[in-house]
Design an enzyme around this catalytic site. Structure first.
Site, PDB file in Angstrom:
ATOM      1  N   HIS A  73       0.730  -1.265   0.100  1.00 31.47           N
ATOM      2  CA  HIS A  73      -0.127  -0.117  -0.090  1.00 31.47           C
ATOM      3  C   HIS A  73       0.870   1.239   0.180  1.00 31.47           C
ATOM      4  CE1 HIS A  73      -3.364   2.579   0.830  1.00 31.47           C
ATOM      5  NE2 HIS A  73      -4.218   1.655   0.937  1.00 31.47           N
ATOM      6  N   GLY A 117       0.275  -4.954   1.501  1.00 29.70           N
ATOM      7  CA  GLY A 117      -1.059  -5.232   1.000  1.00 29.70           C
ATOM      8  C   GLY A 117      -0.884  -5.774  -0.391  1.00 29.70           C
ATOM      9  N   TYR A 147      -4.911  -4.298  10.501  1.00 26.19           N
ATOM     10  CA  TYR A 147      -5.343  -5.078   9.358  1.00 26.19           C
ATOM     11  C   TYR A 147      -6.533  -5.354   9.396  1.00 26.19           C
ATOM     12  CZ  TYR A 147      -4.038  -6.543   4.691  1.00 26.19           C
ATOM     13  OH  TYR A 147      -3.888  -6.432   3.345  1.00 26.19           O
TER      14      TYR A 147
HETATM   15  O1  YXS Z   1      12.018   8.465  -1.441  1.00 24.62           O
HETATM   16  P1  YXS Z   1      11.318   8.402  -2.939  1.00 24.62           P
HETATM   17  O2  YXS Z   1      10.534   9.479  -3.137  1.00 24.62           O
HETATM   18  O3  YXS Z   1      12.480   8.093  -3.989  1.00 24.62           O
HETATM   19  O4  YXS Z   1      10.453   7.002  -2.780  1.00 24.62           O
HETATM   20  C1  YXS Z   1      11.274   5.870  -2.322  1.00 24.62           C
HETATM   21  C2  YXS Z   1      10.107   5.140  -1.346  1.00 24.62           C
HETATM   22  O5  YXS Z   1       9.449   6.384  -0.308  1.00 24.62           O
HETATM   23  C3  YXS Z   1       8.922   4.590  -2.198  1.00 24.62           C
HETATM   24  N1  YXS Z   1       8.350   3.538  -1.323  1.00 24.62           N
HETATM   25  C4  YXS Z   1       6.929   3.855  -1.047  1.00 24.62           C
HETATM   26  N2  YXS Z   1       6.309   4.806  -1.129  1.00 24.62           N
HETATM   27  C5  YXS Z   1       4.980   4.702  -0.440  1.00 24.62           C
HETATM   28  N3  YXS Z   1       4.623   3.608  -0.220  1.00 24.62           N
HETATM   29  C6  YXS Z   1       5.311   2.397   0.092  1.00 24.62           C
HETATM   30  N4  YXS Z   1       4.908   1.252   0.315  1.00 24.62           N
HETATM   31  C7  YXS Z   1       6.689   2.632  -0.722  1.00 24.62           C
HETATM   32  N5  YXS Z   1       7.751   1.676  -0.839  1.00 24.62           N
HETATM   33  C8  YXS Z   1       8.781   2.322  -1.444  1.00 24.62           C
HETATM   34  O6  YXS Z   1       9.677   4.293  -3.170  1.00 24.62           O
HETATM   35  C9  YXS Z   1      11.168   4.956  -3.493  1.00 24.62           C
HETATM   36  C10 YXS Z   1      12.116   4.101  -3.683  1.00 24.62           C
HETATM   37  O7  YXS Z   1      11.956   3.345  -2.168  1.00 24.62           O
HETATM   38  P2  YXS Z   1      13.517   2.743  -1.426  1.00 24.62           P
HETATM   39  O8  YXS Z   1      14.476   3.749  -1.586  1.00 24.62           O
HETATM   40  O9  YXS Z   1      13.052   2.348  -0.039  1.00 24.62           O
HETATM   41  O10 YXS Z   1      13.708   1.513  -2.373  1.00 24.62           O
HETATM   42  P3  YXS Z   1      14.846   0.298  -1.891  1.00 24.62           P
HETATM   43  O11 YXS Z   1      14.872  -0.599  -3.336  1.00 24.62           O
HETATM   44  O12 YXS Z   1      15.867   0.763  -1.258  1.00 24.62           O
HETATM   45  O13 YXS Z   1      13.695  -0.710  -0.919  1.00 24.62           O
HETATM   46  C11 YXS Z   1      12.641  -1.330  -1.628  1.00 24.62           C
HETATM   47  C12 YXS Z   1      11.618  -1.710  -0.397  1.00 24.62           C
HETATM   48  C13 YXS Z   1      10.562  -2.297  -1.029  1.00 24.62           C
HETATM   49  C14 YXS Z   1      12.563  -2.830   0.468  1.00 24.62           C
HETATM   50  C15 YXS Z   1      11.505  -0.343   0.472  1.00 24.62           C
HETATM   51  O14 YXS Z   1      10.885   0.504  -0.120  1.00 24.62           O
HETATM   52  C16 YXS Z   1      10.460  -0.714   1.379  1.00 24.62           C
HETATM   53  O15 YXS Z   1      10.770  -1.540   2.574  1.00 24.62           O
HETATM   54  N6  YXS Z   1       9.168  -0.171   1.330  1.00 24.62           N
HETATM   55  C17 YXS Z   1       8.117  -0.455   2.479  1.00 24.62           C
HETATM   56  C18 YXS Z   1       7.740  -1.957   2.294  1.00 24.62           C
HETATM   57  C19 YXS Z   1       6.558  -2.015   3.210  1.00 24.62           C
HETATM   58  O16 YXS Z   1       6.619  -2.088   4.560  1.00 24.62           O
HETATM   59  N7  YXS Z   1       5.453  -1.943   2.725  1.00 24.62           N
HETATM   60  C20 YXS Z   1       3.928  -2.064   3.401  1.00 24.62           C
HETATM   61  C21 YXS Z   1       3.253  -0.712   3.225  1.00 24.62           C
HETATM   62  S1  YXS Z   1       1.749  -0.586   4.201  1.00 24.62           S
HETATM   63  C22 YXS Z   1       0.982  -1.995   3.349  1.00 24.62           C
HETATM   64  O17 YXS Z   1       1.063  -2.405   2.670  1.00 24.62           O
HETATM   65  C23 YXS Z   1      -0.405  -2.378   4.298  1.00 24.62           C
HETATM   66  C24 YXS Z   1      -1.313  -1.227   4.659  1.00 24.62           C
HETATM   67  S2  YXS Z   1       0.106  -3.325   5.853  1.00 24.62           S
HETATM   68  O18 YXS Z   1       0.912  -2.210   6.618  1.00 24.62           O
HETATM   69  O19 YXS Z   1      -0.919  -3.454   6.578  1.00 24.62           O
HETATM   70  O20 YXS Z   1       0.732  -4.289   5.078  1.00 24.62           O
END
Ligand code: YXS
Length: 268
Positions: A73, A117, A147
């Site tokens: 998400h 998500g 969740y």
């Molecule tokens: O800083 P910029 O503007 O370049 O943007 C960065 C990140 O902020 C963006 N980005 C996201 N933006 C919004 N929502 C996200 N979930 C998200 N994930 C990433 O993408 C740009 C590049 O990210 P960066 O620099 O971290 O890339 P990386 O290659 O070093 O690392 C990739 C990941 C996926 C390991 C890392 O981005 C990460 O850990 N992202 C968050 C993964 C996560 O926790 N997702 C859960 C979101 S909440 C959800 O899905 C549900 C509501 S729940 O929480 O219930 O599961």
């Protein structure tokens, strides 16, 4: 010098129909295919278009060889301030319902990491074909997010509750072998073969009677989704979830994510 098409805005998803197969490719790698409302609404609309074209089988994928299939998400779009962050009308929930009610198999072809998500999205597909680079994580406890019950039901219909608890309580990614062991994915296929494998699977299914395939899918959806919950129980669940999404921890979780720092949860 940039040619015109290089400066043109890239579509957030790429769709293609070839014969009876429709393909959706997530196309926002700069944001790691985060499930923004723009991406999700495009996905839902694409499924509507495929349905209008009587597309028999859908493949949802990212670009070949990505490290991140989808980062889940879009955290920047998560509702804050006394609103359910995963309510019925949320674009993610609408997309999940569109996948689960599509009148034909929707196959997730996964390479790279799947987060939050996006795990629910992949699990809502009818099958998951994944390669050796794939990992899967469900991460609400990283944000302090409660969740939703529908999402938990998606997991309960597929996985043993002790494994669901481990995934939810640790928010740790599980790799392809573990995912295969527990039945998250149907097949682990080498990254060099996954495109052909998935295409062949889709084309094989598309040779079968589409009405019979669609009615089995819908029966299984209705049967697995049918979990009677007493009104008072549901209201208690919603009240418990409201206390969580109105908590200071939930605000801290999102603030920390946006500030790119570790959250400090205080249990209130
Ligand atoms: O800083 P910029 O503007 O370049 O943007 C960065 C990140 O902020 C963006 N980005 C996201 N933006 C919004 N929502 C996200 N979930 C998200 N994930 C990433 O993408 C740009 C590049 O990210 P960066 O620099 O971290 O890339 P990386 O290659 O070093 O690392 C990739 C990941 C996926 C390991 C890392 O981005 C990460 O850990 N992202 C968050 C993964 C996560 O926790 N997702 C859960 C979101 S909440 C959800 O899905 C549900 C509501 S729940 O929480 O219930 O599961």
């Amino acid at each position: 010098m940039n040619t015109a098409d290089e400066t043109a805005p890239q579509p957030i998803i790429i769709t293609e129909v070839k014969g009876h197969i429709g393909t959706v490719t997530l196309n926002n790698m700069a944001k790691r295919n985060a499930l923004s409302s723009a991406l999700l609404d495009s996905l839902t609309a694409a499924l509507g278009d495929f349905k209008a074209q009587s597309v028999r089988v859908v493949i949802v994928r990212a670009h070949k060889g990505v490290k991140v299939w989808s980062a889940g998400h879009d955290v920047r779009e998560l509702r804050r301030g006394h609103q359910d962050p995963l309510g019925y009308a949320d674009p993610l929930e609408q997309a999940l319902r569109a996948i689960r009610s599509y009148p034909g198999p929707v196959i997730a072809m996964v390479q790279g990491s799947v987060w939050g998500g996006a795990f629910d999205l992949a699990l809502s597909c009818d099958m998951i074909i994944a390669d050796e680079t794939s990992t899967f994580a469900i991460t609400p406890v990283n944000l302090g997010l409660p969740y939703n019950t529908t999402g938990l039901l998606h997991c309960l219909n597929r996985l043993p509750v002790n494994f669901i608890k481990e995934m939810f309580f640790t928010a740790s990614p599980v790799n392809a072998d573990v995912a295969k062991h527990w039945g998250i994915i149907n097949h682990v296929v080498p990254s060099t073969e996954i495109e052909a494998f998935t295409q062949n699977l889709a084309e094989h299914i598309a040779t079968k009677a589409p009405l019979a395939v669609a009615v089995v899918k819908e029966q299984l959806r209705v049967l697995t989704d049918f979990q009677p919950v007493a009104a008072q129980v549901f209201e208690r669940i919603q009240n418990m979830r409201r206390e969580v999404y109105e908590s200071a921890d939930y605000q801290e979780g999102i603030d920390a994510f946006l500030a790119k720092r570790k959250p400090e949860f205080r249990g209130k």
